[in-house]
Design an enzyme around this catalytic site. Structure first.
Site, PDB file in Angstrom:
ATOM      1  N   ARG A  82      -7.259 -52.203 -79.225  1.00 25.01           N
ATOM      2  CA  ARG A  82      -5.837 -52.609 -79.332  1.00 25.01           C
ATOM      3  C   ARG A  82      -5.025 -52.163 -78.109  1.00 25.01           C
ATOM      4  NH1 ARG A  82      -2.061 -53.864 -83.836  1.00 25.01           N
ATOM      5  NH2 ARG A  82      -0.118 -52.726 -83.605  1.00 25.01           N
TER       6      ARG A  82
ATOM      7  N   ILE B 296       3.039 -56.695 -80.572  1.00 27.57           N
ATOM      8  CA  ILE B 296       1.737 -56.679 -81.239  1.00 27.57           C
ATOM      9  C   ILE B 296       2.078 -56.318 -82.684  1.00 27.57           C
ATOM     10  CG2 ILE B 296      -0.608 -55.750 -81.261  1.00 27.57           C
ATOM     11  CD1 ILE B 296      -0.114 -54.600 -78.494  1.00 27.57           C
ATOM     12  N   SER B 297       1.755 -57.206 -83.602  1.00 26.91           N
ATOM     13  CA  SER B 297       2.181 -56.999 -84.989  1.00 26.91           C
ATOM     14  C   SER B 297       1.587 -55.723 -85.564  1.00 26.91           C
ATOM     15  CB  SER B 297       1.770 -58.195 -85.840  1.00 26.91           C
ATOM     16  OG  SER B 297       2.319 -59.374 -85.309  1.00 26.91           O
ATOM     17  N   ALA B 298       2.185 -55.248 -86.652  1.00 27.59           N
ATOM     18  CA  ALA B 298       1.689 -54.036 -87.305  1.00 27.59           C
ATOM     19  C   ALA B 298       0.255 -54.273 -87.787  1.00 27.59           C
ATOM     20  CB  ALA B 298       2.584 -53.681 -88.479  1.00 27.59           C
TER      21      ALA B 298
ATOM     22  N   GLN C  20      -1.664 -57.516 -89.796  1.00 25.61           N
ATOM     23  CA  GLN C  20      -2.761 -58.287 -89.199  1.00 25.61           C
ATOM     24  C   GLN C  20      -3.986 -58.264 -90.123  1.00 25.61           C
ATOM     25  OE1 GLN C  20      -2.615 -56.096 -85.488  1.00 25.61           O
ATOM     26  NE2 GLN C  20      -1.884 -57.917 -84.404  1.00 25.61           N
TER      27      GLN C  20
END
Ligand SMILES: C[S@@+](CC[C@H](N)C(=O)[O-])C[C@H]1O[C@@H](n2cnc3c(N)ncnc32)[C@H](O)[C@@H]1O
Length: 414
Positions: A42, A75-77, A81
């Site tokens: 990530r 960047i989504s949580a 996701q």
């Protein structure tokens, strides 16, 4: 000490811990999604200066802001996701379209669908697609196709898709997504319904789409041709803002701002919640939004608002009943160590009526809907017939579709 973005040993450990947390919280429920979270780095998709600790924390990572300072990309949580990947039910070899890029989620999807799968990710912002391409190449997911364009139109060349995963808040389902979705495909979409966003898992059902799951969530808003932001009424600069999602709701901004200077009316209902038993009141917000009356959502910057002025139950999206010059939002107060009570705070000439109405709605929710299955959410292309029901219903008419929220008819008289 926060690790640097290039510190691979701390990144490996942070990634393992993140996967452990998602498993423990049951956000990850399948081995394929778990493997993806354990493999995909990530931190390689974060922007400069974001530490490993921040990249692997449980929260969203903001990667880009507009001129007004509001986030336009992130960047989504990780929990969200994981939720969408599990909901999409992806199998090896599946064809997937992601709307809204960044690279990380596309890499997770590519990991799950494997070498025989197809992953296309589209973003309207060239900076985002450039960063996504770089991150995907560095992380070893070169097979993902990154497209710079307006996701409103999907990506026809690789259609049909077994799943379309929309990662940007949208007011409706774009016609292209429906056209490009395979007959048994899943459309994951953060759909805005009267100002509240629900991440819906939509599947085809007869002539419409039926939500098989719905989760409260927040995303950056859609840009491009599908852009349709809420109307923002700044009541105290940007610190207290009323959002209106209906074109039909007529209010006077100056009168609402002036109402803030009137005494705050408090009203408390018999409806309580025990925080310790994991009870959810997610359906309450949608219930309040489902009423055939003017409705808005209040957002408050608590740090910059004088103590005691406003204290909404939710500081980002708080359900609010309105008249032209008055409003009452959902409030909550602590009764003891475990129990909280719902009520309303009202402002303006109609404060008494609005707070009384809010209490009545809370009572109906408690009696008829709190413990039930919640509403059925369906999306109907314009021209298709709308569902009929004996239960309460909300219809939200957009450009290409109508969203229907249908509540079960009460079983027992109140
Ligand atoms: C929350 S971010 C995407 C997160 C990403 N999927 C990830 O890996 O976590 C939302 C993105 O949607 C993009 N976006 C907004 N409107 C769009 C549109 N009409 N078409 C494609 N992308 C859009 C924004 O530029 C932003 O990068």
């Amino acid at each position: 000490m926060a690790g640097s973005v290039l510190d691979t040993s701390s990144a490996d450990e942070a990634r393992a811990r993140l996967a452990d947390r998602l498993l423990a919280g049951r956000r990850i429920t399948s081995p394929a999604v778990e493997a993806a979270f354990r493999r995909v780095p990530r931190h390689l998709f974060a922007t400069d200066g974001i530490s490993v600790d921040v990249a692997y924390a449980d929260d969203v990572v903001i990667t880009r802001r507009g001129p007004d300072g509001r986030a336009t990309s992130s960047i989504s949580a990780p929990w969200l996701q994981a939720y969408t990947l599990e909901q999409a039910g992806l199998r090896p070899g599946a064809r997937v379209l992601e709307i809204g890029s960044g690279g990380y989620n596309a890499a997770l999807i590519a990991d799950v669908v494997g070498p025989d799968g197809t992953v296309v990710t589209v973003d309207i912002d060239a900076d985002v697609t450039d960063r996504a391409r770089t991150g995907l190449d560095r992380a070893g997911y070169r097979q993902v196709t990154v497209v710079h364009g307006d996701g409103e139109y999907g990506h026809q060349p690789d259609a049909p898709y077994d799943a379309i995963i929309v990662t940007v808040e949208t007011p409706e389902v774009a016609p292209a997504w429906l056209d490009q979705l395979a007959p048994a495909g899943a459309l994951l979409v953060p759909l805005r319904i009267r100002g509240m966003t629900r991440c819906l898992t939509l599947r085809r059902h007869e002539d419409h789409l039926l939500a098989t799951a719905a989760l409260q969530c927040g995303f950056v808003p859609m840009q491009g041709d599908g852009r349709h932001p809420t109307r923002r009424l700044a009541l105290r600069g940007d610190d207290i803002v009323m959002h209106l999602d209906d074109t039909s709701t007529e209010v006077n901004r100056d009168a609402l701002a002036a109402a803030l200077h009137t005494p705050r009316l408090h009203a408390w209902s018999p409806v309580t919640i025990a925080m310790s038993d994991g009870s959810s009141f997610e359906s309450l917000h949608l219930w309040l939004a489902s009423q055939p009356r003017p409705f808005g959502t209040l957002a408050v910057n608590r740090e910059r608002t004088p103590a005691g002025l406003v204290d909404p139950q939710d500081r980002f999206v708080c359900p609010t009943l309105l008249t032209a010059d008055s409003f009452a939002y959902l409030a909550m107060r602590k009764l003891d160590d475990t129990t909280w009570q719902f009520g309303a705070h009202g402002f303006g000439p109609d404060a008494h009526t609005l707070t009384t109405d809010m209490l009545d709605l809370l009572t109906v929710w408690e009696h008829d809907h709190r413990h039930g299955p919640g509403p059925t959410i369906t999306v109907h292309p314009t021209g298709m017939h709308l569902p009929e029901s004996d239960g309460p219903q909300l219809f939200v008419t957009r450009r290409h579709t109508t969203i229907a929220v249908t509540w079960p008819a009460p079983e027992q008289p109140r």
